[in-house]
Design a protein around this motif. Structure first.
Motif, PDB file in Angstrom:
ATOM      1  N   TYR A   1       0.822  -1.209   0.000  1.00  0.00           N
ATOM      2  CA  TYR A   1       0.000   0.000   0.000  1.00  0.00           C
ATOM      3  C   TYR A   1       0.858   1.261   0.000  1.00  0.00           C
ATOM      4  O   TYR A   1       0.518   2.253  -0.651  1.00  0.00           O
ATOM      5  N   SER A   2       1.961   1.238   0.718  1.00  0.00           N
ATOM      6  CA  SER A   2       2.811   2.429   0.760  1.00  0.00           C
ATOM      7  C   SER A   2       3.486   2.678  -0.579  1.00  0.00           C
ATOM      8  O   SER A   2       3.615   3.829  -1.012  1.00  0.00           O
ATOM      9  N   ILE A   3       3.893   1.609  -1.274  1.00  0.00           N
ATOM     10  CA  ILE A   3       4.478   1.790  -2.598  1.00  0.00           C
ATOM     11  C   ILE A   3       3.446   2.365  -3.562  1.00  0.00           C
ATOM     12  O   ILE A   3       3.740   3.246  -4.367  1.00  0.00           O
ATOM     13  N   GLU A   4       2.209   1.871  -3.471  1.00  0.00           N
ATOM     14  CA  GLU A   4       1.149   2.399  -4.341  1.00  0.00           C
ATOM     15  C   GLU A   4       0.894   3.878  -4.062  1.00  0.00           C
ATOM     16  O   GLU A   4       0.692   4.668  -4.993  1.00  0.00           O
ATOM     17  N   LEU A   5       0.915   4.282  -2.801  1.00  0.00           N
ATOM     18  CA  LEU A   5       0.728   5.698  -2.476  1.00  0.00           C
ATOM     19  C   LEU A   5       1.876   6.553  -2.988  1.00  0.00           C
ATOM     20  O   LEU A   5       1.657   7.691  -3.433  1.00  0.00           O
ATOM     21  N   VAL A   6       3.091   6.033  -2.924  1.00  0.00           N
ATOM     22  CA  VAL A   6       4.236   6.764  -3.477  1.00  0.00           C
ATOM     23  C   VAL A   6       4.051   6.951  -4.986  1.00  0.00           C
ATOM     24  O   VAL A   6       4.281   8.030  -5.527  1.00  0.00           O
ATOM     25  N   GLU A   7       3.616   5.888  -5.676  1.00  0.00           N
ATOM     26  CA  GLU A   7       3.384   5.983  -7.125  1.00  0.00           C
ATOM     27  C   GLU A   7       2.296   6.998  -7.451  1.00  0.00           C
ATOM     28  O   GLU A   7       2.424   7.773  -8.401  1.00  0.00           O
ATOM     29  N   VAL A   8       1.231   7.011  -6.674  1.00  0.00           N
ATOM     30  CA  VAL A   8       0.155   7.984  -6.902  1.00  0.00           C
ATOM     31  C   VAL A   8       0.660   9.403  -6.648  1.00  0.00           C
ATOM     32  O   VAL A   8       0.347  10.331  -7.407  1.00  0.00           O
ATOM     33  N   GLY A   9       1.445   9.585  -5.600  1.00  0.00           N
ATOM     34  CA  GLY A   9       2.008  10.911  -5.328  1.00  0.00           C
ATOM     35  C   GLY A   9       2.876  11.398  -6.468  1.00  0.00           C
ATOM     36  O   GLY A   9       2.777  12.555  -6.892  1.00  0.00           O
ATOM     37  N   ILE A  10       3.720  10.525  -6.992  1.00  0.00           N
ATOM     38  CA  ILE A  10       4.566  10.892  -8.129  1.00  0.00           C
ATOM     39  C   ILE A  10       3.704  11.205  -9.349  1.00  0.00           C
ATOM     40  O   ILE A  10       3.951  12.178 -10.064  1.00  0.00           O
ATOM     41  N   GLY A  11       2.681  10.388  -9.585  1.00  0.00           N
ATOM     42  CA  GLY A  11       1.807  10.614 -10.736  1.00  0.00           C
ATOM     43  C   GLY A  11       1.070  11.939 -10.666  1.00  0.00           C
ATOM     44  O   GLY A  11       0.926  12.640 -11.672  1.00  0.00           O
ATOM     45  N   VAL A  12       0.610  12.301  -9.485  1.00  0.00           N
ATOM     46  CA  VAL A  12      -0.103  13.577  -9.320  1.00  0.00           C
ATOM     47  C   VAL A  12       0.843  14.747  -9.571  1.00  0.00           C
ATOM     48  O   VAL A  12       0.473  15.739 -10.223  1.00  0.00           O
ATOM     49  N   VAL A  13       2.074  14.655  -9.087  1.00  0.00           N
ATOM     50  CA  VAL A  13       3.047  15.725  -9.320  1.00  0.00           C
ATOM     51  C   VAL A  13       3.356  15.852 -10.811  1.00  0.00           C
ATOM     52  O   VAL A  13       3.369  16.952 -11.370  1.00  0.00           O
ATOM     53  N   VAL A  14       3.594  14.730 -11.476  1.00  0.00           N
ATOM     54  CA  VAL A  14       3.915  14.756 -12.908  1.00  0.00           C
ATOM     55  C   VAL A  14       2.749  15.322 -13.709  1.00  0.00           C
ATOM     56  O   VAL A  14       2.934  16.166 -14.590  1.00  0.00           O
TER      57      VAL A  14
END
Length: 171
Positions: free
Chosen positions: A131-144
């Motif tokens: 779950y934490s890796i998925e949240l990191v990916e979502v955070g990166i995606g939102v920034v990009v």
């Protein structure tokens, strides 16, 4: 109506921007974008959420999500879409994305390990590292997505339309 009288003294055939006819909205393009945009946005979210376990990730998903906004800008005009999606909204997206990344990163310290060490989340919650890796990916995606969308609007609406302070404002 402005007509093209042929090449100018430099041999160019194009007209200055002030003399060009404005963009005419195409019903076909607008309808196609209305139909396709939700699917493209869903694909972007799918790629963001499944980046840890399959191909894709936050960067790729963010680019796909930003493509949705760019399609809307081309179909309905850049200025109307930029007016609806203000800089404040993009700023909030950037802050949320960076905040999510940092919260997961520093949460590793709270769980007893180092920065962005997601295996420490396993002691706190079942499947915590996933779950934490998925949240990191979502955070990166939102920034990009926020950065690409912001750059598109900046280039599309023109830099001169951004409020820039002049020397007269400082007096």
């Amino acid at each position: 109506m402005v007509t093209d009288t042929g090449p100018d003294s430099a041999g160019r055939v194009s007209r200055p921007a002030a003399e060009r006819q404005p963009y005419v909205e195409s019903t076909i393009i607008m309808t196609t974008v209305r139909v396709i945009a939700p699917f493209v946005l869903t694909l972007g979210a799918f790629v963001m959420f499944h980046g840890a376990s399959s191909a894709g990730g936050g960067f790729q998903g963010g680019v796909i999500a930003a493509t949705t906004v760019i399609m809307l800008g081309f179909a309905f005009g850049i200025n109307p879409v930029a007016d609806r999606l203000r800089n404040e909204y993009l700023g909030v997206l950037l802050i949320l994305g960076v905040g999510t990344f940092l919260a997961i990163g520093f949460g590793g310290y709270l769980a007893g390990d180092t920065f962005l060490e997601v295996s420490a989340y396993e002691t706190v919650i079942d499947h915590g590292s996933k779950y934490s890796i998925e949240l990191v990916e979502v955070g990166i995606g939102v920034v990009v997505a926020g950065v690409i969308t912001g750059l598109f609007f900046l280039l599309g609406t023109g830099i001169d339309s951004v409020a820039i302070g002049t020397e007269d404002d400082t007096e």
